[in-house]
Scaffold this active site. Structure first.
Site, PDB file in Angstrom:
ATOM      1  N   GLY A  51       0.688  -1.169  -0.337  1.00 54.07           N
ATOM      2  CA  GLY A  51       0.403  -0.042  -0.218  1.00 54.07           C
ATOM      3  C   GLY A  51       0.924   1.331   0.488  1.00 54.07           C
ATOM      4  O   GLY A  51       2.031   1.641   0.487  1.00 54.07           O
ATOM      5  N   HIS A 176       7.396  -7.624  -3.699  1.00 57.71           N
ATOM      6  CA  HIS A 176       6.045  -7.941  -4.240  1.00 57.71           C
ATOM      7  C   HIS A 176       6.230  -9.491  -5.115  1.00 57.71           C
ATOM      8  O   HIS A 176       6.965  -9.359  -6.283  1.00 57.71           O
ATOM      9  CB  HIS A 176       5.886  -6.737  -5.351  1.00 57.71           C
ATOM     10  CG  HIS A 176       5.368  -5.782  -4.151  1.00 57.71           C
ATOM     11  ND1 HIS A 176       3.712  -5.145  -4.361  1.00 57.71           N
ATOM     12  CD2 HIS A 176       6.197  -4.829  -4.185  1.00 57.71           C
ATOM     13  CE1 HIS A 176       4.004  -4.548  -3.420  1.00 57.71           C
ATOM     14  NE2 HIS A 176       5.569  -3.877  -3.850  1.00 57.71           N
TER      15      HIS A 176
END
Ligand code: XMP
Length: 521
Positions: A51, A176
């Site tokens: 985020g 990620h």
């Protein structure tokens, strides 16, 4: 079921897609979903997304600490007694922060590829090479782990790129795993889902259909006399949507196709016939061509064209909506990823015609049905196959809502529409004849707002230029121009110049996205 708690990452849906590709059901909920609701869902594991926030900021999104030791449901009693959690990037920093470690801004932010090194036999890293490429995108990082944690792997810029709690099934990744550039990201997620959470691979697209049909019927039953007004364009997404809605509520579903005057040659007839002859139900056609063309007269600005077309569409559909009817749209994940994250606080990047104020207001009233909004195109096609939709309908190339209006640069006139329709039909015919149609994401013609000099017969001409565009892509977020064979290009060019009146030159677009876009406007 694996639950993803969304902290506003642009990648949350990519995580969901990866997990679904393992045949494991997966749901995305906002980060602030209550513990009671989460317990009720009995997830087999939880993934905390990345985020844009920083855990150091006051008011940054947090989770209830009770989640960290959430007892597993009876049926999942094997393995860990508590629900495993995997924090990704912000998600990891949040775990570290909540458990007493320290998160700090990096002296230099890390974006892009990094080399991960490990020597761990932890189930999370099973099958991951000892040196492997991962993809980073962060400002903050954990500089000190909580006392009960240990690092499993690091990169040059981040010594604890993978870490875990010594006893509880709490894991964190600073990078990620869900993006394409992390070479073994899929393996790491797979390890989490199967080795750590003990999920079983028993979820199928057929379950998605059943679940959507059941949910849609329940929504209809709760709204007396309501119908589903379903926007059909004849493209892959809206066709799958219409078939799905028809299956859920045949008598109460009203599929509508609008002829907006900027469709390709024979488009309306093909769509109506496909539904009637091949899909077994009829779509109502609204002939609004002259109305759209009137509104577009004299308009040259691309965004204004989009706005006008979007507005006319909204007006037509809203006139059909009775006070408690639902509106069904074939919105896909890439449609909303660049606008707003429908289930979380993702930052807005671009507005979309499925998110205009009237539709947002309808969404607030819980009257918009978008069963495809968590899917990518390839998943929608799989869903369509399951629904029995013919393959050639499912493999139609995408066509934008504003149609030929964004492929006629400058003003849209009937004469220019006629030229482009003919040129476009030639491109498609030749691409099909060369067996390339399904290999390309899109192939089409664009009418440019310039004239060029040519020579035809014994005289000079001063006529229009058509650009041919053909791209390869998997999700339209990036695209590469297609390396079409010269002879295919030559046939296309020669036919367009000979058959389309007023065209004396054809050029091929060799730009990729980014920095160009697929459409010219
Ligand atoms: P761009 O041009 O942004 O296009 O690279 C990406 C994909 O989206 C389609 N597209 C649109 N579709 N309304 C639509 O329904 C639009 O305004 C619109 N603009 C672009 C485009 O055809 C490509 O597949």
């Amino acid at each position: 079921m694996i639950l993803i708690l969304d902290f506003g990452s642009q990648y949350s849906q990519l995580i969901a897609r990866k997990v679904r590709s393992f045949s494991v059901y997966c749901q995305i909920l906002p980060f602030d979903t209550s513990v009671a609701e989460i317990r009720g869902l009995a997830p087999g594991g939880i993934i905390l997304s990345g985020g844009p926030a920083s855990v150091r900021e006051k008011g940054s999104p947090k989770i209830d600490r009770r989640l960290l030791t959430l007892p597993r449901a009876e049926s999942q009693a094997a393995g860990f007694p508590t629900v495993p959690i995997l924090g990704l990037c912000y998600g990891m920093q949040l775990l570290v922060h909540l458990l007493g470690g320290e998160v700090k801004p990096q002296s230099h932010s890390e974006y892009g590829r990094a080399m991960l090194r490990h020597n761990s036999s932890d189930p999370l890293l099973r099958g991951v090479p000892k040196r492997d490429t991962v993809w980073m995108s962060h400002n903050d990082a954990a500089v000190r782990l909580p006392s009960e944690w240990r690092a499993l792997a690091g990169t040059g810029g981040c010594s604890q790129a993978v870490a875990r709690h010594r006893k509880l099934p709490l894991y964190g990744l600073q990078f990620h795993p869900e993006v394409h550039h992390t070479s073994h990201g899929g393996q790491i997620l797979r390890n989490f889902v199967f080795n750590v959470c003990g999920a079983s691979a028993d979820w199928k697209m057929a379950d998605y259909i059943e679940q959507t049909v059941t949910e849609t019927r329940a929504r209809l039953d709760a709204a007396r006399g309501a119908r589903i007004v379903c926007a059909v364009s004849g493209g892959v997404d809206s066709t799958v949507l219409a078939v799905l809605m028809h299956r859920a509520a045949s008598g109460r579903c009203l599929p509508i196709f609008v002829d907006n005057g900027v469709l390709r040659a024979n488009e309306a007839q093909i769509v109506m016939r496909n539904f009637h002859d091949r899909l077994g139900f009829d779509v109502k056609m609204i002939n609004a061509g002259s109305r759209f063309l009137r509104a577009l007269r004299g308009i040259t600005d691309p965004e204004q064209k989009r706005r006008i077309i979007g507005r006319e569409f909204v007006n037509i559909f809203f006139r059909k909506l009775r006070p408690n009817d639902f509106l069904a749209q074939g919105t896909l994940y890439p449609d909303v990823i660049e606008s707003v994250n429908v289930r979380g606080p993702s930052a807005t990047i671009k507005t979309h015609h499925n998110r205009v104020p009237e539709i947002l207001a309808l969404m607030k009233q819980n009257r918009v049905i978008e069963p495809l909004r968590e899917l990518f195109k390839d998943e929608v096609r799989q869903l369509g196959l399951q629904l029995g939709i013919p393959r050639d309908v499912l493999w139609r190339q995408p066509f934008p809502g504003p149609g030929l209006a964004v492929r006629i640069l400058g003003e849209i006139t009937k004469g220019r529409l006629d030229i482009l329709r003919l040129a476009d039909a030639i491109v498609i015919e030749e691409i099909r004849a060369a067996g390339l149609y399904e290999k390309l994401w899109q192939s089409f013609a664009v009418l440019l707002p310039v004239k060029a000099v040519g020579v035809m017969g014994d005289s000079r001409t001063y006529a229009n230029v058509v650009a041919v565009r053909a791209v390869e892509s998997v999700d339209a977020m990036t695209a590469d121009f297609a390396r079409l064979p010269w002879d295919v290009l030559a046939r296309i060019a020669s036919r367009i110049i000979n058959e389309a009146p007023g065209v004396n030159r054809v050029v091929y677009d060799v730009s990729s996205k980014p920095p160009s876009t697929i459409e010219w406007e």
